[in-house]
Write a protein that holds these residues in place. Structure first.
Motif, PDB file in Angstrom:
ATOM      1  N   SER A  31     -20.988   6.911   3.060  1.00  0.00           N
ATOM      2  CA  SER A  31     -20.020   8.025   3.113  1.00  0.00           C
ATOM      3  C   SER A  31     -18.724   7.612   3.797  1.00  0.00           C
ATOM      4  O   SER A  31     -17.654   8.104   3.454  1.00  0.00           O
ATOM      5  CB  SER A  31     -20.628   9.265   3.761  1.00  0.00           C
ATOM      6  N   GLY A  32     -18.788   6.672   4.753  1.00  0.00           N
ATOM      7  CA  GLY A  32     -17.579   6.229   5.439  1.00  0.00           C
ATOM      8  C   GLY A  32     -16.568   5.630   4.473  1.00  0.00           C
ATOM      9  O   GLY A  32     -15.353   5.740   4.674  1.00  0.00           O
ATOM     10  N   TYR A  35     -14.090   8.194   3.135  1.00  0.00           N
ATOM     11  CA  TYR A  35     -13.030   8.544   4.083  1.00  0.00           C
ATOM     12  C   TYR A  35     -12.036   7.384   4.196  1.00  0.00           C
ATOM     13  O   TYR A  35     -10.827   7.581   4.298  1.00  0.00           O
ATOM     14  CB  TYR A  35     -13.634   8.900   5.455  1.00  0.00           C
ATOM     15  N   ARG A  36     -12.568   6.175   4.188  1.00  0.00           N
ATOM     16  CA  ARG A  36     -11.706   5.000   4.265  1.00  0.00           C
ATOM     17  C   ARG A  36     -10.786   4.919   3.040  1.00  0.00           C
ATOM     18  O   ARG A  36      -9.584   4.669   3.168  1.00  0.00           O
ATOM     19  CB  ARG A  36     -12.565   3.730   4.338  1.00  0.00           C
ATOM     20  N   ALA A 100      -9.359   6.570   8.556  1.00  0.00           N
ATOM     21  CA  ALA A 100     -10.583   7.297   8.156  1.00  0.00           C
ATOM     22  C   ALA A 100     -11.023   8.241   9.261  1.00  0.00           C
ATOM     23  O   ALA A 100     -11.418   9.383   9.006  1.00  0.00           O
ATOM     24  CB  ALA A 100     -11.682   6.291   7.834  1.00  0.00           C
ATOM     25  N   SER A 101     -10.946   7.764  10.484  1.00  0.00           N
ATOM     26  CA  SER A 101     -11.371   8.590  11.607  1.00  0.00           C
ATOM     27  C   SER A 101     -10.447   9.802  11.744  1.00  0.00           C
ATOM     28  O   SER A 101     -10.899  10.913  12.043  1.00  0.00           O
ATOM     29  CB  SER A 101     -11.391   7.733  12.870  1.00  0.00           C
ATOM     30  N   GLY A 104     -11.066  12.252   8.879  1.00  0.00           N
ATOM     31  CA  GLY A 104     -12.423  12.794   8.999  1.00  0.00           C
ATOM     32  C   GLY A 104     -12.464  14.103   9.778  1.00  0.00           C
ATOM     33  O   GLY A 104     -13.416  14.862   9.675  1.00  0.00           O
ATOM     34  N   ARG A 110     -12.992  17.103   4.316  1.00  0.00           N
ATOM     35  CA  ARG A 110     -14.462  17.104   4.387  1.00  0.00           C
ATOM     36  C   ARG A 110     -15.048  17.897   3.227  1.00  0.00           C
ATOM     37  O   ARG A 110     -15.999  17.466   2.585  1.00  0.00           O
ATOM     38  CB  ARG A 110     -14.955  17.681   5.722  1.00  0.00           C
ATOM     39  N   GLY A 130     -23.457   7.959   7.776  1.00  0.00           N
ATOM     40  CA  GLY A 130     -22.156   8.514   8.158  1.00  0.00           C
ATOM     41  C   GLY A 130     -22.196   9.089   9.554  1.00  0.00           C
ATOM     42  O   GLY A 130     -22.815   8.522  10.467  1.00  0.00           O
ATOM     43  N   ARG A 131     -21.511  10.237   9.723  1.00  0.00           N
ATOM     44  CA  ARG A 131     -21.442  10.873  11.039  1.00  0.00           C
ATOM     45  C   ARG A 131     -22.131  12.237  11.043  1.00  0.00           C
ATOM     46  O   ARG A 131     -22.597  12.682  12.090  1.00  0.00           O
ATOM     47  CB  ARG A 131     -19.970  11.067  11.461  1.00  0.00           C
ATOM     48  N   ASP A 132     -22.138  12.898   9.885  1.00  0.00           N
ATOM     49  CA  ASP A 132     -22.645  14.272   9.798  1.00  0.00           C
ATOM     50  C   ASP A 132     -23.574  14.436   8.603  1.00  0.00           C
ATOM     51  O   ASP A 132     -23.718  15.518   8.069  1.00  0.00           O
ATOM     52  CB  ASP A 132     -21.466  15.238   9.626  1.00  0.00           C
ATOM     53  N   ARG A 181     -12.654   5.245  18.847  1.00  0.00           N
ATOM     54  CA  ARG A 181     -13.071   5.874  17.582  1.00  0.00           C
ATOM     55  C   ARG A 181     -14.288   6.775  17.819  1.00  0.00           C
ATOM     56  O   ARG A 181     -14.351   7.897  17.325  1.00  0.00           O
ATOM     57  CB  ARG A 181     -13.388   4.796  16.537  1.00  0.00           C
ATOM     58  N   ASP A 185     -14.611  10.742  17.073  1.00  0.00           N
ATOM     59  CA  ASP A 185     -15.621  11.252  16.126  1.00  0.00           C
ATOM     60  C   ASP A 185     -16.576  12.256  16.796  1.00  0.00           C
ATOM     61  O   ASP A 185     -16.992  13.232  16.182  1.00  0.00           O
ATOM     62  CB  ASP A 185     -16.414  10.082  15.512  1.00  0.00           C
ATOM     63  N   ARG A 188     -14.303  15.776  17.757  1.00  0.00           N
ATOM     64  CA  ARG A 188     -13.509  16.600  16.833  1.00  0.00           C
ATOM     65  C   ARG A 188     -14.205  17.942  16.582  1.00  0.00           C
ATOM     66  O   ARG A 188     -15.446  18.016  16.536  1.00  0.00           O
ATOM     67  CB  ARG A 188     -13.271  15.842  15.523  1.00  0.00           C
TER      68      ARG A 188
END
Ligand code: DC
Length: 221
Positions: A31-32, A35-36, A100-101, A104, A110, A130-132, A181, A185, A188
């Protein structure tokens, strides 16, 4: 079946997710990379500056660039094509880490990217990192993991990764880059990096890649 892996920067999520997908013969969604790719295209094609990434971003630009991107996963790994060109090699730089960050944290980015990922995931067995991904993208995933490691170890990994691209950074700079970063992340307000409440937490500070993979497999099989 869906397996999600969330975690901070340089915890080894992509490497493990790819290895796990190969081992289980699942599809892998990085998923990153989405965003990248969007951050990279907004800067390189649409002429955004870093401050614009939070203030100027709008649905028209998001749709324009995402609709021209194609995600491809095969044995060689995850790739993003923009109008037939493989832009993946441009997406792992320090600058794109930042783009990306920053995007994001934008709600309309999103929404757009998550919808696209859910469509890609339809009818597939997949691993996504990813993150979420376990909290928001696939809250009903069968297995959720949170992969982490100490800041010192993650900074060394990030430093080594940069070195492979010919970018020399000191350990101090690496720790600063990784921590900045992470802080952004985690903090946010929209879809922050979070530990899903039903996640298996794996700390690979002292584990090799193969040992980390075995920890995952012990839980899945
Ligand atoms: O996983 P990565 O290092 O390629 O992710 C790059 C950045 O993209 C990360 O710092 C935050 C953002 N990102 C996100 O907000 N949500 C995701 N699911 C994946 C990445």
């Amino acid at each position: 079946m869906i397996i999600t892996i969330d975690g901070p920067s340089a915890s080894g999520k992509s490497t493990i997710a790819h290895a796990l997908a190969k081992r289980l013969n699942f599809y892998y969604l990085d998923s990153g990379l989405f965003y990248r790719a969007l951050g990279y295209l907004l800067v390189s094609q649409a002429g955004y500056t870093v401050p614009d990434l939070a203030s100027r971003i709008n649905d028209k630009d998001i749709n324009y660039y995402t609709s021209r991107c194609n995600y491809v996963y095969d044995q060689a790994g995850a790739h993003i094509f923009y109008e037939e060109e493989d832009i993946t090699p441009c997406l792992k730089t320090k600058d794109v880490d930042l783009y990306a960050s920053l995007i994001g944290g934008t709600p309309n980015v999103r929404l757009g990217l998550e919808a696209y990922m859910r469509i890609l995931a339809q009818d597939k067995n997949l691993v996504i990192d990813g993150r979420d991904t376990g909290t928001i993208v696939f809250p009903n995933a069968e297995y959720k993991f949170f992969l982490t490691a100490s800041l010192a170890v993650r900074a060394v990994r990030w430093q080594v990764d940069q070195g492979k691209k010919g970018i020399i950074v000191t350990l101090e700079q690496a720790e600063h880059a990784v921590k900045t970063r992470d802080d952004r992340d985690w903090a946010r307000p929209v879809a922050p990096l979070a530990i899903p409440k039903d996640a298996h937490i794996i700390d690979n500070t002292n584990l090799s890649q193969e040992q980390t993979l075995q920890e995952f497999l012990k839980i899945i099989t």
